[in-house]
Motif scaffolding. Structure first.
Motif, PDB file in Angstrom:
ATOM      1  N   ILE A 146      22.726  16.898  30.461  1.00 21.38           N
ATOM      2  CA  ILE A 146      22.633  18.165  31.365  1.00 21.38           C
ATOM      3  C   ILE A 146      23.848  16.723  32.161  1.00 21.38           C
ATOM      4  O   ILE A 146      25.016  16.545  32.588  1.00 21.38           O
ATOM      5  CB  ILE A 146      23.106  19.218  31.624  1.00 21.38           C
ATOM      6  N   VAL A 181      27.350  15.371  33.147  1.00 23.48           N
ATOM      7  CA  VAL A 181      28.086  15.139  34.204  1.00 23.48           C
ATOM      8  C   VAL A 181      28.566  13.570  34.883  1.00 23.48           C
ATOM      9  O   VAL A 181      29.321  13.014  35.677  1.00 23.48           O
ATOM     10  CB  VAL A 181      27.486  15.895  35.115  1.00 23.48           C
ATOM     11  N   ALA A 226      34.096  19.933  32.194  1.00 21.21           N
ATOM     12  CA  ALA A 226      33.289  21.431  33.262  1.00 21.21           C
ATOM     13  C   ALA A 226      32.291  21.612  32.815  1.00 21.21           C
ATOM     14  O   ALA A 226      31.255  22.987  32.600  1.00 21.21           O
ATOM     15  CB  ALA A 226      33.899  21.068  33.933  1.00 21.21           C
ATOM     16  N   TRP A 242      30.106  21.437  30.255  1.00 26.13           N
ATOM     17  CA  TRP A 242      28.822  21.560  31.259  1.00 26.13           C
ATOM     18  C   TRP A 242      27.666  22.529  31.935  1.00 26.13           C
ATOM     19  O   TRP A 242      26.812  22.861  31.908  1.00 26.13           O
ATOM     20  CB  TRP A 242      28.843  20.564  32.226  1.00 26.13           C
ATOM     21  N   HIS A 243      28.583  23.365  32.412  1.00 29.41           N
ATOM     22  CA  HIS A 243      28.093  24.710  32.950  1.00 29.41           C
ATOM     23  C   HIS A 243      27.143  25.662  31.661  1.00 29.41           C
ATOM     24  O   HIS A 243      25.899  26.055  31.827  1.00 29.41           O
ATOM     25  CB  HIS A 243      28.832  25.411  33.184  1.00 29.41           C
ATOM     26  N   THR A 294      20.618  22.476  38.486  1.00 29.68           N
ATOM     27  CA  THR A 294      21.520  22.401  37.223  1.00 29.68           C
ATOM     28  C   THR A 294      23.213  22.810  37.560  1.00 29.68           C
ATOM     29  O   THR A 294      24.012  22.340  37.561  1.00 29.68           O
ATOM     30  CB  THR A 294      21.352  21.922  36.276  1.00 29.68           C
ATOM     31  N   THR A 312      27.418  22.217  37.741  1.00 30.40           N
ATOM     32  CA  THR A 312      28.105  21.916  37.273  1.00 30.40           C
ATOM     33  C   THR A 312      29.090  23.237  37.748  1.00 30.40           C
ATOM     34  O   THR A 312      29.926  23.041  37.215  1.00 30.40           O
ATOM     35  CB  THR A 312      27.368  22.746  35.742  1.00 30.40           C
ATOM     36  N   GLN A 357      32.695  22.260  37.720  1.00 31.89           N
ATOM     37  CA  GLN A 357      33.829  23.099  37.127  1.00 31.89           C
ATOM     38  C   GLN A 357      34.904  23.950  37.851  1.00 31.89           C
ATOM     39  O   GLN A 357      35.921  23.988  37.514  1.00 31.89           O
ATOM     40  CB  GLN A 357      33.265  24.204  36.372  1.00 31.89           C
TER      41      GLN A 357
END
Length: 385
Positions: A197, A201, A215, A218-219, A276, A280, A284
Motif C-alpha cells: 500500500i 502511494v 487514492a 489505496w484507502h 497507513t 491514505t 484521498q
C-alpha cells in the motif's frame, strides 16, 4: 439458458477451487494439508472406538463411542481435552436425569416433557461451554431407545468416556495440530500488504498523480489492512493454544510458542495499519479536493514519497527480525538499524522542508500538516523499537 450458464460457471469455479486445494494438500504444507490430516485422524478415532466398543466388546450402545471420538478430534489438543471433559459432564448429567425421571414416571412422553426443558436450560450453563447441548442429546438417547434401565444408561456413559479417551489420544499423539506456520503467514501477510500500500502511494506521489479513484483504492486497501492485523492477532491466540499439551513443540526451536516478539510485532503492525489508513485518507481527501493549490508541490510530494519508501523498507526488515523463519533475525537486525536511521533522517527532512512549503492558504496548511502528522505517527513505532 442464462440460469444454466450461471450454474455451470459456479460449478466450474468451485470445482477448480477444490482441485487446487487438493493439489496444495498433496504437494506442500499448509492449511489444506492440516485439514486433510485432521479429517483422517477423526475417521481413525471413530474406527478405533467402534472396533473396540462395537466389534470386540459388542457394547449395547456402541455407536456412542465413535460419535464422541470423531467430534473430539478438535483443532487443538487443549480444546480436545477441555471439550471432552465438558461433553462427558453434559452427557452424564443428561443421561442420569433422564434415567431417574423415566424410571419414576414410567412414561416416555411424560418424561420427555419434564426432562427436555430442564436439560436444554442446563445446556446454557457457562461451565459446559459449547458442549452443553450434549446434555439434551444424552437425555434423548435414553428416552428414545426402548426400555430404560440403569445398566444401559451406565453403559452409555462408559462408552462416551471411552470414545472421548480415543478421540483425545488420537489428536494428541498423531501429528497434533500446530498453528505456528499460520501465525507467521498472517503476520507476514499483514506486513507485506502494508508495504504494498505504502509503495503504491509513494509511486503515485512521486509521479505527480493525484487521482481520486486510485487514492480511494489505496484507502480501501488500508482499511482492509486492519482486518489482516486482526487475523494475525487471532492466529497468535490459536498458536499458543495449539502448543498446550502438544508434544511436537518440546525441545524444538522451530515450533516454540509465539512470545513477546510476536506481541511486539502485532502492536507495531496495529499502529502501522491505523496510520497507513491515516496517510491514505489524507491523500484521498487531497486528491478529491478541487483546489490544486492545496496539494503539495512535486518536490515536497517526492520527499514524502521517499519517506514512505524508507518506511516500506523498515517494515520489511522489522518483519524479518520479529517473525521470519529462525536464522534470519541476526542478518536483518543490522539492516533494520540502518533503515530506521534512514527513516529518521527522512522524517527530519520533512520537518525542515514542509513548513516552508506551505502557502498562505488554509487548505494547503491543513494538507501539509496532516501529511506531516501522519508521517510522524507512522514512524514513531519503528523508530522507537
Amino acid at each position: 439458458m442464462e440460469w444454466t450458464g450461471g450454474a455451470t460457471g459456479a460449478v466450474r469455479r468451485h470445482g477448480g477451487a477444490a482441485v487446487r486445494a487438493v493439489r496444495r494438500a498433496w504437494t506442500e504444507p499448509g492449511r489444506e494439508r492440516d485439514l486433510t490430516v485432521q479429517a483422517g485422524k477423526a475417521a481413525l478415532a471413530a474406527c478405533v472406538a467402534w472396533a473396540v466398543a462395537g466389534w470386540w466388546l459388542q457394547a449395547p450402545m456402541a455407536f456412542v463411542a465413535p460419535w464422541v471420538a470423531v467430534v473430539l478430534v478438535e483443532s487443538t489438543v487443549y480444546r480436545s481435552l477441555v471439550h471432552g471433559l465438558q461433553q462427558l459432564a453434559a452427557i452424564a448429567v443428561g443421561t442420569v436425569v433422564a434415567t431417574v425421571v423415566a424410571l419414576v414416571l414410567d412414561s416416555t412422553m411424560v418424561a420427555m416433557a419434564v426432562v427436555l426443558p430442564a436439560v436444554v436450560l442446563l445446556a446454557q450453563w457457562q461451565r459446559l461451554g459449547s458442549q452443553g447441548i450434549c446434555a439434551a442429546t444424552g437425555a434423548l438417547f435414553v428416552l428414545t431407545n426402548g426400555q430404560v434401565t440403569l445398566a444401559t444408561s451406565g453403559a452409555r456413559i462408559a462408552e462416551a468416556a471411552f470414545g472421548a479417551v480415543v478421540g483425545i489420544t488420537v489428536n494428541a499423539v498423531i501429528r497434533p495440530p500446530v498453528y505456528l506456520r499460520d501465525t507467521r503467514a498472517a503476520l507476514t501477510d499483514a506486513a507485506r500488504e502494508a508495504q504494498e500500500i505504502l509503495e503504491a502511494v509513494a509511486d503515485g506521489l512521486d509521479g505527480g498523480e493525484w487521482d481520486g479513484h486510485a487514492a480511494g483504492e489505496w484507502h480501501e486497501r488500508a482499511l482492509r489492512l486492519g482486518r489482516l492485523v486482526d487475523q494475525a492477532r487471532s492466529a497468535i491466540g490459536w498458536s499458543r493454544e495449539s502448543m498446550r499439551g502438544n508434544h511436537r513443540g518440546r525441545g524444538t526451536a522451530a515450533v516454540c510458542p509465539p512470545g513477546k516478539a510476536y506481541d511486539d510485532a502485532l502492536a507495531v503492525l496495529d499502529h502501522v495499519a491505523v496510520h497507513t489508513a491515516g496517510v491514505t485518507r489524507t491523500v484521498q481527501e487531497t486528491a478529491s479536493h478541487n483546489d490544486k493549490t492545496a496539494r503539495p508541490g512535486p518536490r515536497i510530494a517526492g520527499l514524502y514519497a521517499g519517506f514512505l519508501r524508507h518506511t516500506v523498507r523498515a517494515i520489511g526488515l522489522y518483519g524479518q527480525t520479529r517473525f521470519a523463519e529462525t536464522g534470519t533475525e541476526q542478518s536483518a537486525d543490522g539492516a533494520l538499524r540502518e533503515a530506521v536511521e534512514d527513516l529518521h533522517r527522512s522524517l527530519d527532512e520533512l520537518h525542515r522542508r514542509l513548513p516552508g512549503a506551505v502557502a498562505d492558504d488554509p487548505d494547503a496548511l491543513a494538507t501539509h500538516g496532516a501529511l506531516l502528522a501522519q508521517a510522524r505517527r507512522l514512524a514513531d513505532q519503528l523508530v522507537q523499537d
